[in-house]
Enzyme design. Structure first.
Site, PDB file in Angstrom:
ATOM      1  N   GLU A 136      39.155  41.440  27.298  1.00 39.97           N
ATOM      2  CA  GLU A 136      40.247  41.043  28.192  1.00 39.97           C
ATOM      3  C   GLU A 136      41.560  40.784  27.462  1.00 39.97           C
ATOM      4  O   GLU A 136      42.616  41.026  28.019  1.00 39.97           O
ATOM      5  CB  GLU A 136      39.859  39.865  29.090  1.00 39.97           C
ATOM      6  CG  GLU A 136      39.610  38.567  28.394  1.00 39.97           C
ATOM      7  CD  GLU A 136      39.128  37.473  29.348  1.00 39.97           C
ATOM      8  OE1 GLU A 136      39.446  37.523  30.533  1.00 39.97           O
ATOM      9  OE2 GLU A 136      38.443  36.558  28.874  1.00 39.97           O
ATOM     10  N   ASN A 161      50.242  34.928  49.811  1.00 40.16           N
ATOM     11  CA  ASN A 161      49.109  35.122  48.882  1.00 40.16           C
ATOM     12  C   ASN A 161      47.882  35.449  49.717  1.00 40.16           C
ATOM     13  O   ASN A 161      47.686  34.852  50.771  1.00 40.16           O
ATOM     14  CB  ASN A 161      48.778  33.834  48.123  1.00 40.16           C
ATOM     15  CG  ASN A 161      49.827  33.489  47.102  1.00 40.16           C
ATOM     16  OD1 ASN A 161      50.788  34.227  46.926  1.00 40.16           O
ATOM     17  ND2 ASN A 161      49.644  32.366  46.435  1.00 40.16           N
ATOM     18  N   GLY A 162      47.017  36.319  49.180  1.00 40.49           N
ATOM     19  CA  GLY A 162      45.780  36.629  49.904  1.00 40.49           C
ATOM     20  C   GLY A 162      45.780  38.069  50.357  1.00 40.49           C
ATOM     21  O   GLY A 162      46.547  38.900  49.842  1.00 40.49           O
ATOM     22  N   TRP A 222      50.651  39.651  42.386  1.00 40.67           N
ATOM     23  CA  TRP A 222      49.590  40.360  41.643  1.00 40.67           C
ATOM     24  C   TRP A 222      49.076  41.409  42.615  1.00 40.67           C
ATOM     25  O   TRP A 222      48.438  41.084  43.616  1.00 40.67           O
ATOM     26  CB  TRP A 222      48.500  39.367  41.245  1.00 40.67           C
ATOM     27  CG  TRP A 222      47.456  39.930  40.350  1.00 40.67           C
ATOM     28  CD1 TRP A 222      47.511  40.056  38.991  1.00 40.67           C
ATOM     29  CD2 TRP A 222      46.166  40.425  40.737  1.00 40.67           C
ATOM     30  NE1 TRP A 222      46.347  40.603  38.515  1.00 40.67           N
ATOM     31  CE2 TRP A 222      45.496  40.837  39.568  1.00 40.67           C
ATOM     32  CE3 TRP A 222      45.503  40.571  41.952  1.00 40.67           C
ATOM     33  CZ2 TRP A 222      44.212  41.385  39.581  1.00 40.67           C
ATOM     34  CZ3 TRP A 222      44.224  41.110  41.965  1.00 40.67           C
ATOM     35  CH2 TRP A 222      43.599  41.502  40.780  1.00 40.67           C
ATOM     36  N   LYS A 267      44.806  34.446  36.490  1.00 38.19           N
ATOM     37  CA  LYS A 267      44.078  33.246  36.100  1.00 38.19           C
ATOM     38  C   LYS A 267      43.172  32.764  37.209  1.00 38.19           C
ATOM     39  O   LYS A 267      42.065  32.311  36.972  1.00 38.19           O
ATOM     40  CB  LYS A 267      45.088  32.155  35.734  1.00 38.19           C
ATOM     41  CG  LYS A 267      44.466  30.840  35.284  1.00 38.19           C
ATOM     42  CD  LYS A 267      43.774  31.008  33.956  1.00 38.19           C
ATOM     43  CE  LYS A 267      43.046  29.768  33.492  1.00 38.19           C
ATOM     44  NZ  LYS A 267      42.042  30.093  32.463  1.00 38.19           N
ATOM     45  N   LYS A 276      35.693  38.155  26.079  1.00 35.30           N
ATOM     46  CA  LYS A 276      36.931  37.630  25.472  1.00 35.30           C
ATOM     47  C   LYS A 276      37.658  38.758  24.760  1.00 35.30           C
ATOM     48  O   LYS A 276      38.863  38.902  24.890  1.00 35.30           O
ATOM     49  CB  LYS A 276      36.631  36.523  24.459  1.00 35.30           C
ATOM     50  CG  LYS A 276      36.326  35.147  24.964  1.00 35.30           C
ATOM     51  CD  LYS A 276      37.451  34.406  25.627  1.00 35.30           C
ATOM     52  CE  LYS A 276      37.502  34.688  27.107  1.00 35.30           C
ATOM     53  NZ  LYS A 276      36.681  33.959  27.990  1.00 35.30           N
ATOM     54  N   CYS A 317      48.608  35.931  42.854  1.00 35.54           N
ATOM     55  CA  CYS A 317      49.933  35.597  43.382  1.00 35.54           C
ATOM     56  C   CYS A 317      50.203  34.099  43.361  1.00 35.54           C
ATOM     57  O   CYS A 317      49.280  33.292  43.456  1.00 35.54           O
ATOM     58  CB  CYS A 317      50.055  36.063  44.822  1.00 35.54           C
ATOM     59  SG  CYS A 317      49.737  37.802  45.050  1.00 35.54           S
ATOM     60  N   ARG A 376      49.087  32.465  36.002  1.00 34.81           N
ATOM     61  CA  ARG A 376      48.090  32.978  36.942  1.00 34.81           C
ATOM     62  C   ARG A 376      47.967  34.499  36.851  1.00 34.81           C
ATOM     63  O   ARG A 376      47.008  35.069  37.385  1.00 34.81           O
ATOM     64  CB  ARG A 376      48.481  32.597  38.372  1.00 34.81           C
ATOM     65  CG  ARG A 376      48.439  31.115  38.646  1.00 34.81           C
ATOM     66  CD  ARG A 376      49.138  30.784  39.940  1.00 34.81           C
ATOM     67  NE  ARG A 376      48.416  31.276  41.098  1.00 34.81           N
ATOM     68  CZ  ARG A 376      47.718  30.520  41.924  1.00 34.81           C
ATOM     69  NH1 ARG A 376      47.628  29.237  41.719  1.00 34.81           N
ATOM     70  NH2 ARG A 376      47.105  31.029  42.966  1.00 34.81           N
ATOM     71  N   GLU A 412      29.882  36.646  26.659  1.00 32.72           N
ATOM     72  CA  GLU A 412      31.169  35.948  26.670  1.00 32.72           C
ATOM     73  C   GLU A 412      32.078  36.444  25.532  1.00 32.72           C
ATOM     74  O   GLU A 412      33.282  36.645  25.717  1.00 32.72           O
ATOM     75  CB  GLU A 412      30.936  34.429  26.587  1.00 32.72           C
ATOM     76  CG  GLU A 412      32.164  33.570  26.398  1.00 32.72           C
ATOM     77  CD  GLU A 412      33.220  33.698  27.496  1.00 32.72           C
ATOM     78  OE1 GLU A 412      32.973  34.400  28.492  1.00 32.72           O
ATOM     79  OE2 GLU A 412      34.301  33.132  27.324  1.00 32.72           O
ATOM     80  N   HIS A 419      16.668  50.489  23.712  1.00 36.25           N
ATOM     81  CA  HIS A 419      16.450  51.122  25.020  1.00 36.25           C
ATOM     82  C   HIS A 419      17.689  51.877  25.490  1.00 36.25           C
ATOM     83  O   HIS A 419      17.816  52.174  26.665  1.00 36.25           O
ATOM     84  CB  HIS A 419      16.037  50.060  26.046  1.00 36.25           C
ATOM     85  CG  HIS A 419      14.779  49.349  25.658  1.00 36.25           C
ATOM     86  ND1 HIS A 419      13.546  49.944  25.735  1.00 36.25           N
ATOM     87  CD2 HIS A 419      14.576  48.128  25.114  1.00 36.25           C
ATOM     88  CE1 HIS A 419      12.631  49.097  25.286  1.00 36.25           C
ATOM     89  NE2 HIS A 419      13.233  47.995  24.889  1.00 36.25           N
TER      90      HIS A 419
HETATM   91  C1  F6R Z   1      37.619  35.172  31.597  1.00 38.87           C
HETATM   92  C2  F6R Z   1      37.974  34.450  32.790  1.00 38.87           C
HETATM   93  C3  F6R Z   1      37.385  34.876  34.084  1.00 38.87           C
HETATM   94  C4  F6R Z   1      37.017  33.639  34.923  1.00 38.87           C
HETATM   95  C5  F6R Z   1      36.558  34.069  36.320  1.00 38.87           C
HETATM   96  C6  F6R Z   1      36.138  32.878  37.158  1.00 38.87           C
HETATM   97  O1  F6R Z   1      38.208  34.626  30.456  1.00 38.87           O
HETATM   98  O2  F6R Z   1      38.751  33.526  32.748  1.00 38.87           O
HETATM   99  O3  F6R Z   1      36.287  35.697  33.899  1.00 38.87           O
HETATM  100  O4  F6R Z   1      36.024  32.930  34.264  1.00 38.87           O
HETATM  101  O5  F6R Z   1      37.593  34.740  36.961  1.00 38.87           O
HETATM  102  O6  F6R Z   1      37.182  31.988  37.321  1.00 38.87           O
HETATM  103  P1  F6R Z   1      36.943  30.496  37.744  1.00 38.87           P
HETATM  104  O7  F6R Z   1      36.197  29.817  36.653  1.00 38.87           O
HETATM  105  O8  F6R Z   1      38.311  29.937  37.951  1.00 38.87           O
HETATM  106  O9  F6R Z   1      36.129  30.529  39.011  1.00 38.87           O
END
Ligand code: F6R
Length: 580
Positions: A460, A96-97, A70, A575, A457, A2, A27, A453, A476
């Site tokens: 997501e 927010n929260g 959100w 985000k 990527k 949010c 975000r 990673e 395994h």
């Molecule tokens: C993936 C991504 C998330 C963040 C995670 C932690 O591309 O962006 O997995 O890495 O939510 O976020 P931060 O780094 O802001 O603590």
């Protein structure tokens, strides 16, 4: 997650609020809304979907609040979008929260005759404020926060009151100072267009904002001093610069980011017997690379913990442990909670954070900023590489090898540029594979966190199911997934485990699996067992993760683009994850 924006001044609030919400779109959100006071009447415009949809109506007035939601409690809908009004339409709130005791409060309010118009936890706040109001808005908020359990940043305005009043406990909130106008937001990116002078609101603070005055109080109502900070963010940094997506722009910014992150200096003592890294998502995969590096280079044992698990498992934390939080946003609720727990147990806390003055940056005992600049794409790219560089630097620093390593790291920028020149060839590979529904990613040793990673990527931003395994784990269990329909991205640079990873690729080929190998330029042998090869530049073994990052990001990007996905704002994602 949010977003909040607030405005009070002489200008029309409508466009300022909508523009502010557009800056917060990155975000991640599912609905948006604004409320503006027009001649002592509160007018609301809220919609499911994009902020853009708010532009179909124009509200009049100079005081207003806005929100991007959100969903946590109650599905995304017009009805659950913020802002929320009280029953007499005198107060309006954005939040927010998460209010953890909202069911209890809802029950109490219902018994007192309140009818709820949404399924959210947030709506209780506005009804409580309305009940607690006896002629002074700040006092009503003071009473209300005593009844709330959970995390929040909320802002309230009243139909006949020339003030924004906001409170913070656990979710970010920042005041922007203008001339005869002031702003409030959950994130400085919504403010940079209007002002560089900001006040970060702390937990357990209430802020009262008039157009020419800001006052801050603690939750007991005592007035508090505050510091005005000047932010050096540039709005241009947050534009796309001709790239189709922020994500692509941010991938191409990485040579510069590497150059910047190399400049980081540490002042940390070197006396720790153990390091625990806490982080989430991509940041936690950077942390895993950090573990391999610190153990190998500095010979200090490192434990990697997913922050959301760490905080609830009654972890063993010793006083001479160093707890490192890695976070791009510096607002991730679980990482923040892990740090608070470590501090309670007397350990030293250290942050590798991108966003300056963010909550985690202010919470830790010591912080270095990873210097990636503002990251707008929801999928983390340049923040990841900055975290990696910072962890290399930290490992060498702890091993007293900083000077020699800086020379090595400086040679990496042209190599990252070379890796980016693979863009077009990777796009061609993406064209061959973008219709597949499942992918496997494998890697050994330092390449294993990169496999995690790479798979993250891909899933997501393209919504393709992707799993990552240490290459040695394949037999395994996961090898059962191998078939012509499930391609494997095999990370196989010429490192000390090259032959071992090769063997695993052979096993996949023997089962008719398609293999996209990421291999070192000049490796002819890999051709026999690969359907496609992405040749990366040769570097000293330990630095391969920095180079491998690039093709993994580009492959995910092009596959998602070919699938016409909303790359910068993938579905369901936020985000900055400010709720647990
Ligand atoms: C993936 C991504 C998330 C963040 C995670 C932690 O591309 O962006 O997995 O890495 O939510 O976020 P931060 O780094 O802001 O603590």
């Amino acid at each position: 997650m949010c977003g909040i924006i607030g405005y009070i001044g002489d200008k029309e609030a409508n466009d300022i609020l909508i523009k502010g919400l557009e800056q917060l779109e990155y975000r991640g959100y599912d609905s948006a809304g604004i409320a503006i006071i027009d001649n002592n009447q509160i007018r609301i415009n809220k919609v499911l979907g994009r902020v853009q949809n708010l532009k179909q109506r124009k509200l009049i007035g100079n005081i207003g609040i806005g929100h991007t939601r959100w969903a946590t409690h109650g599905k995304p809908s017009d009805r659950n979008a913020h802002p929320f009004l009280d029953q007499r339409n005198n107060f309006v709130v954005v939040h927010n929260g998460i209010i953890e005791n909202y069911l209890e409060l809802k029950e109490k309010l219902r018994k007192e005759g309140i009818t709820f118009t949404s399924d959210t936890d947030s709506e209780v706040i506005v009804h409580l404020i309305s009940q607690n109001y006896h002629g002074n808005l700040k006092e009503a908020v003071l009473k209300t926060v005593k009844e709330l359990i959970g995390s929040y940043a909320f802002c309230v305005i009243k139909n006949d009151w020339q003030e924004l009043v906001a409170a913070r406990n656990g979710s970010p909130l920042v005041v922007g100072l203008g001339k005869d106008e002031n702003f409030l937001a959950s994130d400085v990116s919504a403010l940079v267009e209007h002002t560089r002078d900001v006040i970060y609101v702390n937990d357990f603070e209430i802020v009262k904002i008039k157009k020419d005055q800001v006052k801050i109080y603690d939750f007991e109502g005592n007035k508090k001093d505050y510091n005005i900070r000047t932010i050096d963010w540039d709005l241009e940094q947050a534009q796309k610069d001709g790239y189709k997506h922020f994500m692509l722009k941010e991938i191409f910014e990485q040579p510069k980011v590497v150059e910047e992150s190399i400049k980081i200096k540490f002042g940390l003592k070197k006396e720790y017997s153990r390091i625990i890294i806490v982080a989430c998502g991509t940041a936690s995969y950077a942390g895993l690379v950090g573990k391999y590096l610190i153990e190998r280079i500095a010979r200090i044992p490192v434990i990697n913990e997913t922050a959301s698990e760490f905080r609830y498992k009654d972890p063993i934390i010793n006083k001479n442990d160093l707890i490192i939080a890695i976070s791009q946003s510096g607002e991730t609720a679980d990482t923040l909670a892990a740090i608070k727990l470590a501090k309670e147990k007397g350990a030293k806390t250290f942050g590798l954070i991108n966003v300056i003055d963010s909550t985690i940056a202010r919470e830790v005992d010591d912080v270095v900023y990873t210097r990636a600049g503002p990251e707008i794409g929801v999928a983390s790219t340049k923040a990841f590489i900055s975290q990696l560089v910072t962890l290399y630097k930290l490992a060498f620093y702890l091993a007293n090898k900083d000077t020699e390593s800086d020379d090595q790291l400086k040679r990496l920028k042209p190599i990252i540029i070379e890796a980016l020149s693979l863009n077009e060839s990777i796009k061609k590979i993406a064209e061959q594979y973008y219709t597949h529904s499942n992918f496997l990613y494998i890697g050994r040793n330092l390449s294993f966190p990169l496999a995690l990673e790479g798979a993250l990527k891909l899933k997501e931003i393209s919504y393709i199911h992707a799993e990552a395994y240490p290459a040695g784990e394949l037999k395994h269990g996961p090898i059962a997934l191998v078939s012509e329909e499930t391609p494997t991205v095999a990370i196989c640079p010429q490192d000390q485990v090259y032959d071992k990873t090769r063997n695993n690729i052979e096993e996949i080929k023997a089962r008719l699996g398609k293999v996209i190998s990421i291999a070192t330029i000049g490796d002819e042998r890999i051709k026999e067992i690969s359907d496609n090869i992405i040749y990366i530049p040769k570097v000293e073994e330990i630095f391969y993760p920095l180079v491998i990052t690039i093709p993994l990001q580009l492959l995910a990007y092009h596959i998602a683009d070919l699938r016409e996905c909303d790359i910068d704002k993938p579905r369901n994602l936020a985000k900055s994850v400010t709720v647990e």
